[in-house]
Design a protein around this motif. Structure first.
Motif, PDB file in Angstrom:
ATOM      1  N   ASP A  66       0.917  -1.187  -0.076  1.00  0.00           N
ATOM      2  CA  ASP A  66       0.041   0.065  -0.126  1.00  0.00           C
ATOM      3  C   ASP A  66       0.980   1.336   0.095  1.00  0.00           C
ATOM      4  O   ASP A  66       0.629   2.284  -0.651  1.00  0.00           O
ATOM      5  CB  ASP A  66      -1.016   0.065   1.382  1.00  0.00           C
ATOM      6  N   PHE A  67       1.785   1.082   0.851  1.00  0.00           N
ATOM      7  CA  PHE A  67       2.621   2.514   1.144  1.00  0.00           C
ATOM      8  C   PHE A  67       3.569   2.630   0.075  1.00  0.00           C
ATOM      9  O   PHE A  67       3.619   4.011  -0.533  1.00  0.00           O
ATOM     10  CB  PHE A  67       3.426   2.313   2.188  1.00  0.00           C
ATOM     11  N   HIS A 178       8.880   9.909  15.475  1.00  0.00           N
ATOM     12  CA  HIS A 178       8.511   8.784  14.811  1.00  0.00           C
ATOM     13  C   HIS A 178       8.659   7.566  15.257  1.00  0.00           C
ATOM     14  O   HIS A 178       9.557   7.128  16.349  1.00  0.00           O
ATOM     15  CB  HIS A 178       9.176   8.835  13.335  1.00  0.00           C
ATOM     16  N   ASN A 181       9.899   0.381  13.932  1.00  0.00           N
ATOM     17  CA  ASN A 181       9.108  -0.772  14.006  1.00  0.00           C
ATOM     18  C   ASN A 181      10.557  -1.860  13.750  1.00  0.00           C
ATOM     19  O   ASN A 181      11.165  -2.054  12.818  1.00  0.00           O
ATOM     20  CB  ASN A 181       8.316  -1.266  12.910  1.00  0.00           C
ATOM     21  N   SER A 349       8.015   3.697  10.575  1.00  0.00           N
ATOM     22  CA  SER A 349       6.428   3.197  10.380  1.00  0.00           C
ATOM     23  C   SER A 349       5.993   4.101   9.229  1.00  0.00           C
ATOM     24  O   SER A 349       6.099   5.299   9.305  1.00  0.00           O
ATOM     25  CB  SER A 349       5.673   3.433  11.698  1.00  0.00           C
ATOM     26  N   THR A 350       5.614   3.315   8.493  1.00  0.00           N
ATOM     27  CA  THR A 350       5.178   4.107   7.074  1.00  0.00           C
ATOM     28  C   THR A 350       3.867   4.744   7.360  1.00  0.00           C
ATOM     29  O   THR A 350       3.224   5.499   6.546  1.00  0.00           O
ATOM     30  CB  THR A 350       4.933   3.229   5.921  1.00  0.00           C
ATOM     31  N   ASP A 351       3.246   4.319   8.413  1.00  0.00           N
ATOM     32  CA  ASP A 351       1.808   4.855   8.747  1.00  0.00           C
ATOM     33  C   ASP A 351       1.967   6.399   9.183  1.00  0.00           C
ATOM     34  O   ASP A 351       0.800   7.246   8.836  1.00  0.00           O
ATOM     35  CB  ASP A 351       1.108   4.548  10.186  1.00  0.00           C
ATOM     36  N   GLU A 352       3.018   6.589   9.262  1.00  0.00           N
ATOM     37  CA  GLU A 352       3.153   8.157   9.793  1.00  0.00           C
ATOM     38  C   GLU A 352       3.902   9.086   8.701  1.00  0.00           C
ATOM     39  O   GLU A 352       4.337  10.136   8.865  1.00  0.00           O
ATOM     40  CB  GLU A 352       4.284   8.252  11.005  1.00  0.00           C
ATOM     41  N   ASN A 354       3.171  10.353   4.504  1.00  0.00           N
ATOM     42  CA  ASN A 354       2.139  10.370   3.321  1.00  0.00           C
ATOM     43  C   ASN A 354       2.771   9.874   2.205  1.00  0.00           C
ATOM     44  O   ASN A 354       3.939  10.172   1.696  1.00  0.00           O
ATOM     45  CB  ASN A 354       2.060  12.066   3.011  1.00  0.00           C
ATOM     46  N   LYS A 361       3.694  13.006   8.542  1.00  0.00           N
ATOM     47  CA  LYS A 361       2.377  13.169   9.020  1.00  0.00           C
ATOM     48  C   LYS A 361       2.470  14.123  10.399  1.00  0.00           C
ATOM     49  O   LYS A 361       1.741  14.809  10.679  1.00  0.00           O
ATOM     50  CB  LYS A 361       1.232  12.267   8.945  1.00  0.00           C
TER      51      LYS A 361
END
Ligand SMILES: Cc1cc2nc3c(=O)[nH]c(=O)nc-3n(C[C@H](O)[C@H](O)[C@H](O)COP(=O)(O)OP(=O)(O)OC[C@H]3O[C@@H](n4cnc5c(N)ncnc54)[C@H](O)[C@@H]3O)c2cc1C
Length: 403
Positions: A66-67, A178, A181, A349-352, A354, A361
């Motif tokens: 996804d990322f 950040h 992981n 972490s790729t969640d953090e 864009n 983010k």
């Protein structure tokens, strides 16, 4: 605007070039802790630099595509090869889609990038380790001294620290809030329990299955290299990123030593030998279908005396021998560690971030690219492709961002 790129590896060099090309008025500065830029590029692909793979998709990347999808779709293989062609580097791909420079020399890839940085007037500061990046108003202060409006962190992971990536990028980004992981070695050989030392040097085509606590995780085929400590070779390296031995999980690798024959065919072969070569020595029983050393290791594992005649083996044993040949299971003790690993699994972490700009983010004006992210792929040019794609995206976005 002043843009700092921290780390002059594959992703950082490309990020700096793309930032400067996006707006030539920006002052782009590249910081590198080694005495020279791009040291790791020189050792990639055994000195030939397998710089991409024409089969790459966002799904080539773990733990999730996804990322990576925006970067790979917008700055994929075609764009990358166009980028290199524009700076004077032609490439070719082999039958497995692996892309190499036409010169077959990793040094030409690095030279092309170095010369382009120079041509564009990117200031490069080598032998300079960035230890701190602090937010300061709308910008950042590096090592308490230099102010920048934007920062791109391209420090890589922790793999192969002898070439520069020592994990300090993780410290920089975690200081800025950040999450990192569980970084662990990937594309690395595996050390196995009770491994027969005499197999050192044996190479054999195998199908390999990695299981975690008895559950199959992932499967790979190719030439396995047997060593005195355990297993290596491309299929094993490809499995290794899923092997988090520090987590307390129990990992095994099951090797199909005769992937071109079914279990029944292997049993039939053994029965045929037992029936038609009664006086033959057991030590030669399997050498018609598998590397002799491997065959002997299997015989020994089953407690059969290799110096006996074939007539000493009951035909009912054929299925047991075939069973081990088709699924020889070894227990993994650990990986060979970061020093021997080509890439780092886990990471920031790729969640953090864009995925469409690679901007944080959490901290505006902060970007990252390359292996520092919690993104990794198999051998074959995919990891460098991520470095180029993410480097281009981060460089362009950092240079474009306006108040
Ligand atoms: C032996 C080997 C062979 C490989 N072969 C291939 C291959 O053929 N194909 C492929 O796709 N991938 C290959 N890889 C993986 C590939 O090299 C990496 O995925 C890629 O280089 C990652 O790029 P990066 O820019 O993110 O990080 P890196 O290339 O690791 O670059 C990070 C840079 O940042 C610098 N740095 C780190 N911290 C700081 C700091 N605090 N201050 C200043 N500078 C800092 C480092 O010195 C380094 O120069 C190989 C890796 C190894 C080790």
């Amino acid at each position: 605007m002043k843009i700092a790129v921290i780390g002059a590896g594959a992703s950082g060099l490309v990020a700096a070039i793309e930032a400067k090309r996006t707006n030539s008025r920006h002052n782009v500065m590249l910081f590198e802790k080694n005495q020279r830029v791009g040291k790791k590029i020189l050792v990639t692909g055994n000195g030939k630099c397998n710089l991409s793979n024409i089969n790459v998709t966002s799904e080539s990347y773990y733990p999730s595509g996804d990322f990576t999808s925006f970067a790979i779709e917008n700055y994929g293989v075609e764009t990358t090869l166009g980028f290199f062609e524009k700076i004077g580097l032609y490439t070719y791909s082999d039958e497995e889609g692996r892309v190499y420079p036409l010169s077959n020399q990793a040094s030409s890839v690095l030279d092309a990038l170095r010369f382009e940085c120079k041509r564009l007037g990117i200031e490069t500061v080598c032998d300079y380790k960035v230890k701190s990046v602090e937010k300061n108003g709308k910008g950042f202060v590096i090592n308490g001294s230099f102010f920048f409006d934007r920062v791109i962190v391209a420090c890589g992971g922790k793999s192969n620290p002898v070439h520069g990536s020592d994990g300090s990028g993780f410290d920089i980004l975690s200081f800025l809030g950040h999450t990192v992981n569980n970084p662990r070695p990937a594309l690395v050989p595996l050390i196995c329990y009770d491994f027969p030392k005499n197999l050192k040097g044996v190479r054999s085509q195998c199908n390999c299955i990695l299981s975690e606590n008895g559950e199959k995780r992932v499967e790979c085929s190719g030439e396995v290299q047997f060593t005195d400590y355990g297993l290596s070779g491309i299929p094993i390296m490809n499995l290794s990123g899923f092997c988090d031995t520090e987590s307390g999980g129990e990992y095994t690798v099951s090797l199909d030593l005769v992937p071109s024959l079914s279990g029944d065919e292997v049993s039939a072969f053994i029965i045929d030998r037992l029936e038609n070569d009664e006086n033959g020595l057991v030590e030669n029983l399997l050498s018609g279908i598998v590397n002799k050393q491997l065959g002997l290791a299997v015989i020994k594992l089953l407690g059969i005396n290799q110096n006996e005649r074939n007539s000493s083996i009951n035909k009912e044993y054929a299925d047991r021998i075939s069973g081990v040949l088709k699924s020889w299971t070894v227990k993994v003790k650990s990986t060979k560690g970061f020093d021997f690993s080509q890439v780092t699994a886990g990471g920031v972490s790729t969640d953090e971030f864009n995925p469409q700009t690679l901007e944080s983010k959490l901290v505006s004006g902060l970007f990252a690219c390359g292996e520092i992210f919690d993104v990794f792929a198999e051998c074959g040019g995919y990891n460098l492709q991520w470095a180029w794609s993410s480097g281009m995206l981060a460089g362009k976005s950092a240079a474009e961002v306006t108040e």
